[in-house]
Structures are given as structure tokens and as C-alpha cells.
Design a protein around this motif. Structure first.
Motif, PDB file in Angstrom:
ATOM      1  N   ALA A   1       0.834  -1.206   0.000  1.00  0.00           N
ATOM      2  CA  ALA A   1       0.000   0.000   0.000  1.00  0.00           C
ATOM      3  C   ALA A   1       0.869   1.256   0.000  1.00  0.00           C
ATOM      4  CB  ALA A   1      -0.914  -0.003   1.216  1.00  0.00           C
ATOM      5  N   LYS A   2       0.518   2.197  -0.918  1.00  0.00           N
ATOM      6  CA  LYS A   2       1.261   3.454  -1.056  1.00  0.00           C
ATOM      7  C   LYS A   2       0.292   4.619  -1.190  1.00  0.00           C
ATOM      8  CE  LYS A   2       4.694   1.012  -3.777  1.00  0.00           C
ATOM      9  NZ  LYS A   2       5.108   0.776  -5.140  1.00  0.00           N
ATOM     10  N   ALA A   3       0.786   5.811  -0.924  1.00  0.00           N
ATOM     11  CA  ALA A   3      -0.017   7.027  -1.097  1.00  0.00           C
ATOM     12  C   ALA A   3      -0.514   7.102  -2.532  1.00  0.00           C
ATOM     13  CB  ALA A   3       0.812   8.263  -0.761  1.00  0.00           C
ATOM     14  N   GLY A   4      -1.749   7.566  -2.681  1.00  0.00           N
ATOM     15  CA  GLY A   4      -2.360   7.698  -3.993  1.00  0.00           C
ATOM     16  C   GLY A   4      -3.221   6.502  -4.365  1.00  0.00           C
ATOM     17  N   GLN A   5      -3.136   5.434  -3.594  1.00  0.00           N
ATOM     18  CA  GLN A   5      -3.956   4.254  -3.842  1.00  0.00           C
ATOM     19  C   GLN A   5      -5.159   4.253  -2.909  1.00  0.00           C
ATOM     20  OE1 GLN A   5      -0.838   1.342  -3.018  1.00  0.00           O
ATOM     21  NE2 GLN A   5      -0.929   0.704  -5.155  1.00  0.00           N
ATOM     22  N   GLN A   6      -6.114   3.410  -3.220  1.00  0.00           N
ATOM     23  CA  GLN A   6      -7.227   3.158  -2.324  1.00  0.00           C
ATOM     24  C   GLN A   6      -7.016   1.777  -1.727  1.00  0.00           C
ATOM     25  OE1 GLN A   6     -10.865   3.697  -4.527  1.00  0.00           O
ATOM     26  NE2 GLN A   6     -10.853   5.876  -4.113  1.00  0.00           N
ATOM     27  N   ALA A   7      -6.937   1.720  -0.418  1.00  0.00           N
ATOM     28  CA  ALA A   7      -6.748   0.464   0.290  1.00  0.00           C
ATOM     29  C   ALA A   7      -8.114  -0.075   0.700  1.00  0.00           C
ATOM     30  CB  ALA A   7      -5.868   0.676   1.520  1.00  0.00           C
ATOM     31  N   VAL A   8      -8.381  -1.312   0.351  1.00  0.00           N
ATOM     32  CA  VAL A   8      -9.620  -1.978   0.744  1.00  0.00           C
ATOM     33  C   VAL A   8      -9.278  -2.801   1.982  1.00  0.00           C
ATOM     34  CG1 VAL A   8     -11.449  -3.546   0.031  1.00  0.00           C
ATOM     35  CG2 VAL A   8     -10.360  -2.053  -1.668  1.00  0.00           C
TER      36      VAL A   8
ATOM     37  N   GLU B   1      -4.383  11.167   1.459  1.00  0.00           N
ATOM     38  CA  GLU B   1      -5.236  12.306   1.119  1.00  0.00           C
ATOM     39  C   GLU B   1      -5.765  13.048   2.353  1.00  0.00           C
ATOM     40  OE1 GLU B   1      -8.352  11.195  -1.583  1.00  0.00           O
ATOM     41  OE2 GLU B   1      -6.949  10.253  -2.977  1.00  0.00           O
ATOM     42  N   GLY B   2      -5.394  12.579   3.543  1.00  0.00           N
ATOM     43  CA  GLY B   2      -5.841  13.250   4.757  1.00  0.00           C
ATOM     44  C   GLY B   2      -7.323  13.078   5.049  1.00  0.00           C
ATOM     45  N   ARG B   3      -7.950  12.046   4.482  1.00  0.00           N
ATOM     46  CA  ARG B   3      -9.389  11.844   4.689  1.00  0.00           C
ATOM     47  C   ARG B   3      -9.684  10.974   5.898  1.00  0.00           C
ATOM     48  NH1 ARG B   3     -11.818  10.464  -0.920  1.00  0.00           N
ATOM     49  NH2 ARG B   3     -13.747  10.561   0.262  1.00  0.00           N
ATOM     50  N   VAL B   4      -8.649  10.430   6.511  1.00  0.00           N
ATOM     51  CA  VAL B   4      -8.773   9.681   7.759  1.00  0.00           C
ATOM     52  C   VAL B   4      -7.742  10.251   8.721  1.00  0.00           C
ATOM     53  CG1 VAL B   4      -9.659   7.563   6.690  1.00  0.00           C
ATOM     54  CG2 VAL B   4      -7.189   7.901   6.918  1.00  0.00           C
ATOM     55  N   SER B   5      -7.684   9.734   9.922  1.00  0.00           N
ATOM     56  CA  SER B   5      -6.713  10.256  10.891  1.00  0.00           C
ATOM     57  C   SER B   5      -5.288  10.020  10.395  1.00  0.00           C
ATOM     58  CB  SER B   5      -6.902   9.588  12.251  1.00  0.00           C
ATOM     59  OG  SER B   5      -6.441   8.250  12.219  1.00  0.00           O
ATOM     60  N   ALA B   6      -4.380  10.844  10.874  1.00  0.00           N
ATOM     61  CA  ALA B   6      -2.970  10.714  10.487  1.00  0.00           C
ATOM     62  C   ALA B   6      -2.422   9.343  10.867  1.00  0.00           C
ATOM     63  CB  ALA B   6      -2.144  11.818  11.138  1.00  0.00           C
ATOM     64  N   GLY B   7      -2.872   8.815  11.993  1.00  0.00           N
ATOM     65  CA  GLY B   7      -2.423   7.491  12.428  1.00  0.00           C
ATOM     66  C   GLY B   7      -2.801   6.399  11.443  1.00  0.00           C
ATOM     67  N   TRP B   8      -4.014   6.501  10.891  1.00  0.00           N
ATOM     68  CA  TRP B   8      -4.438   5.531   9.874  1.00  0.00           C
ATOM     69  C   TRP B   8      -3.623   5.711   8.603  1.00  0.00           C
ATOM     70  CZ3 TRP B   8      -8.028   1.810   8.256  1.00  0.00           C
ATOM     71  CH2 TRP B   8      -8.754   1.224   9.279  1.00  0.00           C
ATOM     72  N   ASP B   9      -3.512   6.941   8.125  1.00  0.00           N
ATOM     73  CA  ASP B   9      -2.767   7.207   6.888  1.00  0.00           C
ATOM     74  C   ASP B   9      -1.341   6.666   6.984  1.00  0.00           C
ATOM     75  OD1 ASP B   9      -3.830   8.220   4.550  1.00  0.00           O
ATOM     76  OD2 ASP B   9      -3.625  10.314   5.132  1.00  0.00           O
ATOM     77  N   GLN B  10      -0.673   6.953   8.093  1.00  0.00           N
ATOM     78  CA  GLN B  10       0.709   6.503   8.265  1.00  0.00           C
ATOM     79  C   GLN B  10       0.788   5.005   8.519  1.00  0.00           C
ATOM     80  OE1 GLN B  10       2.635   8.877  11.329  1.00  0.00           O
ATOM     81  NE2 GLN B  10       1.605  10.719  10.584  1.00  0.00           N
ATOM     82  N   GLY B  11      -0.153   4.488   9.294  1.00  0.00           N
ATOM     83  CA  GLY B  11      -0.094   3.095   9.714  1.00  0.00           C
ATOM     84  C   GLY B  11      -0.444   2.081   8.642  1.00  0.00           C
ATOM     85  N   VAL B  12      -1.323   2.445   7.729  1.00  0.00           N
ATOM     86  CA  VAL B  12      -1.716   1.513   6.668  1.00  0.00           C
ATOM     87  C   VAL B  12      -0.688   1.514   5.539  1.00  0.00           C
ATOM     88  CG1 VAL B  12      -3.505   1.014   4.944  1.00  0.00           C
ATOM     89  CG2 VAL B  12      -4.158   1.622   7.278  1.00  0.00           C
TER      90      VAL B  12
END
Length: 122
Positions: free
Chosen positions: A30-37, A67-78
Motif C-alpha cells: 500500500a502506497k499514497a495515492g492508492q485506495q486500500a480496501v 489524502e488526509g481523509r482519515v486520521s494521520a495514524g491511519w494514513d501513516q499506519g496503513v
């Protein structure tokens, strides 16, 4: 994957995002710019109470990474999970919902524990 049980971490909380792979995936990363299911379970650290779980709804959550649409912890952690992987995230308040909390579900200043399963990337 089946709905996980969330285990509580031993020792003291560091105040930093803590990431631990419980199952190493074998697919794409998983990388920035993708949608993670993903499927996930979220638990409040102070009480051990589950406050949310996509497993209970039977529908995965689609997370736009970076994209900053979830918490920073989720964005960084996933970021960095591989498809098929299961990861534990311990998210301190400043990377979660801060002092404001989230409605009646998450109190202010709460540390959150998530177990996240990456099912697919788009």
C-alpha cells in the motif's frame, strides 16, 4: 480473514504511532495515492471496548491513502502493508481524534488500537 481479537500491548504507551505486523502479506504494498480496501476492528485503549469494526457490517472500508481523509495514524499506519497482511496500529490521541474525541464513540484524549487487514488495492 476472520475478525481478529484485539490484544492489549504490554508495557507503557510511547505516545508515538506503534505499528506491528501480525501477518506479513505477500501481495502489493500500500502506497499514497492508492485506495486500500481493508477490514478492521477498533478498540479504545482505556476501556478495551470495541467502538467500530467493518467486520460487523460485512463490508470492507475503502481508504484513500495520503489524502488526509482519515486520521494521520491511519494514513501513516496503513502505508506499507502488503495485500493479505494484518497489522496492529496503536494510535496516540494526537494522531487520532485528539482532545475532541469522536461523538459518543471515542472520548477525548483516547489512544486507539486497530487491527487492520489489507484485502486489496485500487
Amino acid at each position: 480473514m476472520t475478525k481478529p481479537t484485539v490484544d492489549f500491548p504490554e508495557g507503557e504507551l510511547t505516545g508515538d504511532l506503534q505499528i506491528r505486523d501480525l501477518v506479513e502479506g505477500e501481495g502489493a504494498e500500500a502506497k499514497a495515492g492508492q485506495q486500500a480496501v481493508v477490514h478492521y476492528v477498533g478498540v479504545a485503549h482505556s476501556t478495551g471496548d470495541e467502538f467500530d469494526a467493518s467486520y460487523n457490517r460485512g463490508t470492507p472500508f475503502i481508504l484513500p491513502l495520503g489524502e488526509g481523509r482519515v486520521s494521520a495514524g491511519w494514513d501513516q499506519g496503513v502505508h506499507g502493508i502488503k495485500i493479505g497482511g494484518r497489522r496492529e496500529l496503536i494510535i496516540p490521541p494526537h494522531l487520532g481524534y485528539g482532545d475532541r474525541g469522536a461523538g459518543g464513540a471515542i472520548k477525548g484524549g483516547e489512544t486507539l488500537i486497530f487491527v487492520v487487514d489489507l484485502l486489496d488495492l485500487r
